[in-house]
Motif scaffolding. Sequence first.
Motif, PDB file in Angstrom:
ATOM      1  N   MET A 136       0.845  -1.196   0.000  1.00  0.00           N
ATOM      2  CA  MET A 136       0.000   0.000   0.000  1.00  0.00           C
ATOM      3  C   MET A 136       0.875   1.238   0.000  1.00  0.00           C
ATOM      4  SD  MET A 136      -2.842   1.136   2.819  1.00  0.00           S
ATOM      5  CE  MET A 136      -1.664   1.065   4.158  1.00  0.00           C
ATOM      6  N   THR A 137       0.548   2.200  -0.823  1.00  0.00           N
ATOM      7  CA  THR A 137       1.254   3.469  -0.857  1.00  0.00           C
ATOM      8  C   THR A 137       0.336   4.554  -0.327  1.00  0.00           C
ATOM      9  OG1 THR A 137       2.566   2.808  -2.751  1.00  0.00           O
ATOM     10  CG2 THR A 137       2.396   5.156  -2.328  1.00  0.00           C
ATOM     11  N   THR A 138       0.819   5.335   0.614  1.00  0.00           N
ATOM     12  CA  THR A 138       0.020   6.429   1.147  1.00  0.00           C
ATOM     13  C   THR A 138       0.531   7.737   0.605  1.00  0.00           C
ATOM     14  OG1 THR A 138       1.386   6.846   3.073  1.00  0.00           O
ATOM     15  CG2 THR A 138      -0.259   5.123   3.276  1.00  0.00           C
ATOM     16  N   ASN A 139      -0.357   8.716   0.497  1.00  0.00           N
ATOM     17  CA  ASN A 139       0.057  10.038   0.076  1.00  0.00           C
ATOM     18  C   ASN A 139      -0.778  11.077   0.793  1.00  0.00           C
ATOM     19  OD1 ASN A 139      -2.405  10.472  -1.431  1.00  0.00           O
ATOM     20  ND2 ASN A 139      -1.551   9.106  -2.993  1.00  0.00           N
ATOM     21  N   GLN A 140      -0.647  12.321   0.380  1.00  0.00           N
ATOM     22  CA  GLN A 140      -1.272  13.399   1.121  1.00  0.00           C
ATOM     23  C   GLN A 140      -2.744  13.580   0.775  1.00  0.00           C
ATOM     24  OE1 GLN A 140       1.605  16.293  -0.060  1.00  0.00           O
ATOM     25  NE2 GLN A 140       2.671  16.186   1.884  1.00  0.00           N
ATOM     26  N   ASP A 141      -3.345  12.646   0.058  1.00  0.00           N
ATOM     27  CA  ASP A 141      -4.753  12.743  -0.291  1.00  0.00           C
ATOM     28  C   ASP A 141      -5.569  11.609   0.311  1.00  0.00           C
ATOM     29  OD1 ASP A 141      -4.155  14.915  -1.839  1.00  0.00           O
ATOM     30  OD2 ASP A 141      -3.885  13.734  -3.660  1.00  0.00           O
ATOM     31  N   GLU A 142      -5.098  10.983   1.402  1.00  0.00           N
ATOM     32  CA  GLU A 142      -5.722   9.748   1.824  1.00  0.00           C
ATOM     33  C   GLU A 142      -6.044   9.697   3.315  1.00  0.00           C
ATOM     34  OE1 GLU A 142      -2.897   6.912   0.413  1.00  0.00           O
ATOM     35  OE2 GLU A 142      -3.889   6.734  -1.512  1.00  0.00           O
ATOM     36  N   PHE A 143      -6.608  10.774   3.863  1.00  0.00           N
ATOM     37  CA  PHE A 143      -6.955  10.774   5.266  1.00  0.00           C
ATOM     38  C   PHE A 143      -8.381  11.263   5.450  1.00  0.00           C
ATOM     39  CE2 PHE A 143      -2.517  10.374   5.302  1.00  0.00           C
ATOM     40  CZ  PHE A 143      -2.173   9.792   6.499  1.00  0.00           C
ATOM     41  N   GLU A 146      -2.521  25.878   0.377  1.00  0.00           N
ATOM     42  CA  GLU A 146      -1.410  26.492  -0.334  1.00  0.00           C
ATOM     43  C   GLU A 146      -1.265  27.931   0.128  1.00  0.00           C
ATOM     44  OE1 GLU A 146       0.353  27.123  -4.862  1.00  0.00           O
ATOM     45  OE2 GLU A 146      -1.590  26.160  -4.540  1.00  0.00           O
ATOM     46  N   ALA A 147      -0.056  28.313   0.486  1.00  0.00           N
ATOM     47  CA  ALA A 147       0.208  29.682   0.926  1.00  0.00           C
ATOM     48  C   ALA A 147       1.670  30.006   0.676  1.00  0.00           C
ATOM     49  CB  ALA A 147      -0.123  29.853   2.409  1.00  0.00           C
ATOM     50  N   TYR A 148       1.918  31.196   0.179  1.00  0.00           N
ATOM     51  CA  TYR A 148       3.284  31.672  -0.046  1.00  0.00           C
ATOM     52  C   TYR A 148       4.094  30.713  -0.913  1.00  0.00           C
ATOM     53  CZ  TYR A 148       1.854  34.572   3.892  1.00  0.00           C
ATOM     54  OH  TYR A 148       1.160  35.422   4.728  1.00  0.00           O
ATOM     55  N   GLY A 149       3.415  30.073  -1.854  1.00  0.00           N
ATOM     56  CA  GLY A 149       4.108  29.226  -2.811  1.00  0.00           C
ATOM     57  C   GLY A 149       4.438  27.826  -2.335  1.00  0.00           C
ATOM     58  N   ARG A 150       3.991  27.434  -1.140  1.00  0.00           N
ATOM     59  CA  ARG A 150       4.225  26.083  -0.624  1.00  0.00           C
ATOM     60  C   ARG A 150       2.919  25.512  -0.079  1.00  0.00           C
ATOM     61  NH1 ARG A 150       9.809  24.946   0.317  1.00  0.00           N
ATOM     62  NH2 ARG A 150       9.072  22.820   0.702  1.00  0.00           N
ATOM     63  N   ILE A 151       2.913  24.204   0.164  1.00  0.00           N
ATOM     64  CA  ILE A 151       1.774  23.539   0.783  1.00  0.00           C
ATOM     65  C   ILE A 151       2.014  23.481   2.290  1.00  0.00           C
ATOM     66  CG2 ILE A 151       0.409  21.426   0.904  1.00  0.00           C
ATOM     67  CD1 ILE A 151       0.151  22.929  -1.724  1.00  0.00           C
ATOM     68  N   ASP A 154       4.644  19.651   2.301  1.00  0.00           N
ATOM     69  CA  ASP A 154       4.551  19.066   0.965  1.00  0.00           C
ATOM     70  C   ASP A 154       5.605  17.979   0.779  1.00  0.00           C
ATOM     71  OD1 ASP A 154       6.849  20.656   0.790  1.00  0.00           O
ATOM     72  OD2 ASP A 154       5.836  22.233  -0.353  1.00  0.00           O
ATOM     73  N   ASN A 155       5.599  17.369  -0.387  1.00  0.00           N
ATOM     74  CA  ASN A 155       6.541  16.280  -0.647  1.00  0.00           C
ATOM     75  C   ASN A 155       7.990  16.748  -0.595  1.00  0.00           C
ATOM     76  OD1 ASN A 155       4.562  14.342  -0.910  1.00  0.00           O
ATOM     77  ND2 ASN A 155       4.426  14.515  -3.139  1.00  0.00           N
ATOM     78  N   GLU A 156       8.233  17.971  -1.032  1.00  0.00           N
ATOM     79  CA  GLU A 156       9.593  18.508  -0.978  1.00  0.00           C
ATOM     80  C   GLU A 156      10.100  18.570   0.462  1.00  0.00           C
ATOM     81  OE1 GLU A 156      12.011  22.581  -2.319  1.00  0.00           O
ATOM     82  OE2 GLU A 156       9.937  22.257  -2.959  1.00  0.00           O
ATOM     83  N   GLU A 157       9.248  19.035   1.364  1.00  0.00           N
ATOM     84  CA  GLU A 157       9.633  19.089   2.774  1.00  0.00           C
ATOM     85  C   GLU A 157       9.782  17.690   3.363  1.00  0.00           C
ATOM     86  OE1 GLU A 157      10.262  20.622   6.794  1.00  0.00           O
ATOM     87  OE2 GLU A 157      10.762  21.189   4.729  1.00  0.00           O
ATOM     88  N   HIS A 158       8.925  16.770   2.967  1.00  0.00           N
ATOM     89  CA  HIS A 158       9.035  15.410   3.486  1.00  0.00           C
ATOM     90  C   HIS A 158      10.315  14.732   3.015  1.00  0.00           C
ATOM     91  CE1 HIS A 158       4.490  14.927   4.552  1.00  0.00           C
ATOM     92  NE2 HIS A 158       5.167  15.607   5.443  1.00  0.00           N
ATOM     93  N   ARG A 159      10.768  15.058   1.815  1.00  0.00           N
ATOM     94  CA  ARG A 159      12.064  14.527   1.378  1.00  0.00           C
ATOM     95  C   ARG A 159      13.190  15.106   2.229  1.00  0.00           C
ATOM     96  NH1 ARG A 159       9.444  14.577  -3.774  1.00  0.00           N
ATOM     97  NH2 ARG A 159       9.986  16.770  -4.108  1.00  0.00           N
TER      98      ARG A 159
END
Length: 338
Positions: free
Chosen positions: A1-8, A39-44, A57-62
């Motif tokens: 199973m793959t989870t992402n930021q659209d699944e809660f 979305e605010a100031y160009g980031r999630i 966002d995914n960039e921060e999670h990386r």
Amino acid sequence: MTTNQDEFVDTSSDGRSASPAPSMYSFSSSVDGRTMLREAYGRILNNQNDTYFLPADNEEHRRLDLQHQIITLALGSLYPAPNLVRRALAPRPGKTAAILDVGTGSGSWAIDMAKQFPHCSVVGVDLAPPRVDGDLPPNCRFEIDDANLGFSHYRESFDVIHARSVSAGIRDFPQFLEELAQALRPGGVVLLGDGEMQLYDEWQEPLAYSTQGSSDFSWLHSVFFAGYNAMKSRGGSVDSPSMNPTWLRNIDAFTDVGWHKVYIPLGPWRCGDERELLLAEMLREDCLRYIAGLGPYLLSEGYFPESVEMMTREAATELRELRVRFHTRWSFAWAVKK
């Protein structure tokens, strides 16, 4: 199973799920979780807590995945106080040991702990959905919650509670520690870890703030100082790393309080052994991503976009070209519940 930021999804009428030791939201693959993000100031960003303003966002999670690797290498383990942790999580007949990861971020620590302790149940909670690639261990789950709301729903539910890099989002850190004490079972261990916003020079002495034009001025230090003030302005407990041992000792429920400090060069500016050079290089990359993520904090405090762009660009140049010789300090603290 793959989870992402659209699944809660919120699965209960009172805002907390019906799962064991419930939090606000349980994982569900069928419901859009974007209501928890904005979305605010160009980031999630998270949509639950205005105190914590780093991206979600995914960039921060990386970046958080990289930070997890750095801390694990620096400690030589997934956690400080290994003897206390292993004792608390030792298998016992008729009992399932449980671990809570507060501020789980990308979920890396929770997943690694679930793999290292397959007999334990692991719960990771955060303000936003984690980014998880691949299958989750069967003994690991993620939920959405704001630690500022308290953990009365977790009373005496866990044997180890881990909270790392959460200070910017916690408004009352001593009260937060009281809540963690109540969520621990007797004999359980709380583990705290956070990088300080204070930077240190090449001799590991605290850097004094200097203004632009002075001989020792640094854009990197200036960005960290601005970020510190922005986090304080939004109510974050960014001074907590150095205060945690004292606060833990002031809580009657805790004993065996310990503290450990780790200094890491911010970039490979000195000749060290292979491990130190690797840590320094990884930390430089982490810091480059971190200062890029400070944009929402600075912009929300009234900095002009062109000023933020210039400050972060110059700070990044100092880092890449090793113009400054700084250390960061990570502070770890732990305690055992009586």
